[in-house]
Scaffold this active site. Structure first.
Site, PDB file in Angstrom:
ATOM      1  N   HIS A  18       0.806  -1.216   0.000  1.00  0.00           N
ATOM      2  CA  HIS A  18       0.000   0.000   0.000  1.00  0.00           C
ATOM      3  C   HIS A  18       0.843   1.271   0.000  1.00  0.00           C
ATOM      4  O   HIS A  18       0.398   2.304  -0.524  1.00  0.00           O
ATOM      5  CB  HIS A  18      -0.962  -0.028   1.184  1.00  0.00           C
ATOM      6  CG  HIS A  18      -2.045  -1.049   1.013  1.00  0.00           C
ATOM      7  ND1 HIS A  18      -2.683  -1.659   2.081  1.00  0.00           N
ATOM      8  CD2 HIS A  18      -2.601  -1.587  -0.120  1.00  0.00           C
ATOM      9  CE1 HIS A  18      -3.576  -2.515   1.619  1.00  0.00           C
ATOM     10  NE2 HIS A  18      -3.541  -2.489   0.298  1.00  0.00           N
ATOM     11  N   HIS A  41      -8.878  -7.199  -7.727  1.00  0.00           N
ATOM     12  CA  HIS A  41      -9.262  -8.070  -6.615  1.00  0.00           C
ATOM     13  C   HIS A  41      -9.403  -7.183  -5.372  1.00  0.00           C
ATOM     14  O   HIS A  41      -8.564  -7.198  -4.473  1.00  0.00           O
ATOM     15  CB  HIS A  41      -8.220  -9.164  -6.383  1.00  0.00           C
ATOM     16  CG  HIS A  41      -8.034 -10.097  -7.539  1.00  0.00           C
ATOM     17  ND1 HIS A  41      -7.361  -9.742  -8.692  1.00  0.00           N
ATOM     18  CD2 HIS A  41      -8.452 -11.376  -7.734  1.00  0.00           C
ATOM     19  CE1 HIS A  41      -7.362 -10.773  -9.537  1.00  0.00           C
ATOM     20  NE2 HIS A  41      -8.010 -11.773  -8.972  1.00  0.00           N
ATOM     21  N   SER A 102      -7.010  -1.582  -0.457  1.00  0.00           N
ATOM     22  CA  SER A 102      -6.523  -0.811  -1.598  1.00  0.00           C
ATOM     23  C   SER A 102      -7.577   0.108  -2.223  1.00  0.00           C
ATOM     24  O   SER A 102      -7.250   1.254  -2.571  1.00  0.00           O
ATOM     25  CB  SER A 102      -5.911  -1.738  -2.648  1.00  0.00           C
ATOM     26  OG  SER A 102      -6.788  -2.785  -2.994  1.00  0.00           O
ATOM     27  N   GLU A 120     -14.665  -7.237  -7.614  1.00  0.00           N
ATOM     28  CA  GLU A 120     -14.575  -8.271  -6.583  1.00  0.00           C
ATOM     29  C   GLU A 120     -15.561  -9.381  -6.931  1.00  0.00           C
ATOM     30  O   GLU A 120     -16.744  -9.123  -7.167  1.00  0.00           O
ATOM     31  CB  GLU A 120     -14.890  -7.694  -5.209  1.00  0.00           C
ATOM     32  CG  GLU A 120     -14.917  -8.712  -4.079  1.00  0.00           C
ATOM     33  CD  GLU A 120     -13.639  -9.548  -3.981  1.00  0.00           C
ATOM     34  OE1 GLU A 120     -13.742 -10.794  -3.920  1.00  0.00           O
ATOM     35  OE2 GLU A 120     -12.545  -8.947  -3.974  1.00  0.00           O
ATOM     36  N   ASP A 145     -15.042 -11.472 -11.868  1.00  0.00           N
ATOM     37  CA  ASP A 145     -13.733 -12.117 -11.755  1.00  0.00           C
ATOM     38  C   ASP A 145     -12.671 -11.142 -12.272  1.00  0.00           C
ATOM     39  O   ASP A 145     -12.693 -10.742 -13.436  1.00  0.00           O
ATOM     40  CB  ASP A 145     -13.729 -13.393 -12.593  1.00  0.00           C
ATOM     41  CG  ASP A 145     -12.441 -14.195 -12.460  1.00  0.00           C
ATOM     42  OD1 ASP A 145     -11.437 -13.639 -11.963  1.00  0.00           O
ATOM     43  OD2 ASP A 145     -12.434 -15.368 -12.864  1.00  0.00           O
ATOM     44  N   GLY A 146     -11.752 -10.765 -11.395  1.00  0.00           N
ATOM     45  CA  GLY A 146     -10.740  -9.777 -11.750  1.00  0.00           C
ATOM     46  C   GLY A 146      -9.870 -10.187 -12.918  1.00  0.00           C
ATOM     47  O   GLY A 146      -9.364  -9.329 -13.657  1.00  0.00           O
ATOM     48  N   ASP A 166      -4.076  -7.911  -7.330  1.00  0.00           N
ATOM     49  CA  ASP A 166      -3.719  -8.356  -5.982  1.00  0.00           C
ATOM     50  C   ASP A 166      -4.546  -9.591  -5.625  1.00  0.00           C
ATOM     51  O   ASP A 166      -5.433  -9.534  -4.777  1.00  0.00           O
ATOM     52  CB  ASP A 166      -3.986  -7.198  -5.002  1.00  0.00           C
ATOM     53  CG  ASP A 166      -3.660  -7.562  -3.565  1.00  0.00           C
ATOM     54  OD1 ASP A 166      -2.943  -8.547  -3.340  1.00  0.00           O
ATOM     55  OD2 ASP A 166      -4.152  -6.856  -2.662  1.00  0.00           O
TER      56      ASP A 166
END
Length: 286
Positions: A18, A41, A102, A120, A145-146, A166
């Protein structure tokens, strides 16, 4: 390994990840032109450190907890301060109770012209994330789905920005998905910045991952790792890594200031070490 965010919120990996995220977004602010951050994500956005998951592990105490209590050199403090300001803003009463994920960190840094796409897949997590940003016209939360977003959501209409990948590393094959996803997205958005997080647990698997990135031919790939302890035979999270494609030209120098200090603060063993290297390319353009 299972890296569900809620169990590890605010740990050493989150701190390093981060801080780097903050430095990249602050660099994007240098131009007036709007940018978009795509968080593939995104998680739930805000984590209760006294909740069941984070309370079970208490990992934040050796992560952001250590950083908040540390005496830091002025140069390091200047680079870390924007991140710490966000953490403190989420804990206005001074008691460390919440940790921003994030998407929330990015939201704190957006200007009026900038946007965030937060993706997400987990139904409950996506709902919690949507609740945080309900009515916020600068943030779009999508249950998706990322990995699919790396094809469908790039390039952003702003033609400028950051893609943060991520994944939770809950299933096998995530390293392969990172490489494949990056190649696919980079073809569509070659001028964008990509930040890929990965756990350092199996060193041999990490070496294969780095070699696969080299083989992609994608230029300007910076790799950084911070270890908190030496590798061991049993499976455990020994370190945190990030791959940054098209990094800000300032980031290499900033990490050379940050990594020694963060290693000293966060490591469980002396001389656990860190890595900063160009996988491809030795410099980036201003």
């Amino acid at each position: 390994m299972n890296y569900r965010h809620a169990y590890h919120a605010g740990n050493f990996a989150d701190v390093v990840k981060h801080i780097i995220l903050t430095r990249i977004v602050l660099y994007l602010q240098r131009k007036e032109q709007a940018f978009r951050v795509i968080d593939t994500h995104a998680g739930i956005g805000r984590y209760d450190l006294a909740g069941v998951e984070a309370g079970k592990t208490g990992e934040w105490q050796n992560g952001v907890g250590r950083l908040l209590d540390a005496k830091i050199d002025a140069k390091v403090a200047e680079l870390i301060q924007p991140y710490l300001d966000i953490v403190r803003a989420e804990n206005a009463d001074g008691e460390m109770r919440h940790y921003p994920g994030s998407p929330l960190i990015v939201r704190h840094l957006l200007r009026r012209q900038d946007r965030l796409s937060a993706l997400e897949l987990h139904p409950e997590d996506a709902e919690l994330l949507a609740d945080i940003f309900e009515g916020d016209i600068q943030v779009r939360v999508t249950k998706l789905d990322g990995w699919l977003a790396l094809g469908a959501h790039v390039p952003p209409k702003e033609k400028r920005g950051l893609v943060l990948v991520d994944p939770p590393f809950e299933v096998a094959g995530e390293f392969d998905r990172l490489v494949d996803g990056l190649v696919r997205a980079h073809k569509r958005f070659s001028g964008g910045t990509f930040a890929l997080w990965y756990p350092v647990k199996d060193r041999q698997e990490v070496r294969r991952f780095v070699a696969a990135l080299q083989d992609t031919g994608i230029p300007k790939i910076l790799r950084t790792e911070l270890m908190i302890r030496a590798s061991s035979p049993e499976p455990r999270l020994d370190g945190t890594g990030m791959i940054i494609v098209n990094p800000p030209y300032t980031l290499d120098d900033e990490l050379r200031i940050l990594l020694p200090a963060l290693s000293k603060i966060l490591s469980e063993e002396q001389n656990a070490g860190f890595t900063l290297e160009w996988i491809r390319g030795e410099q980036v353009d201003a």
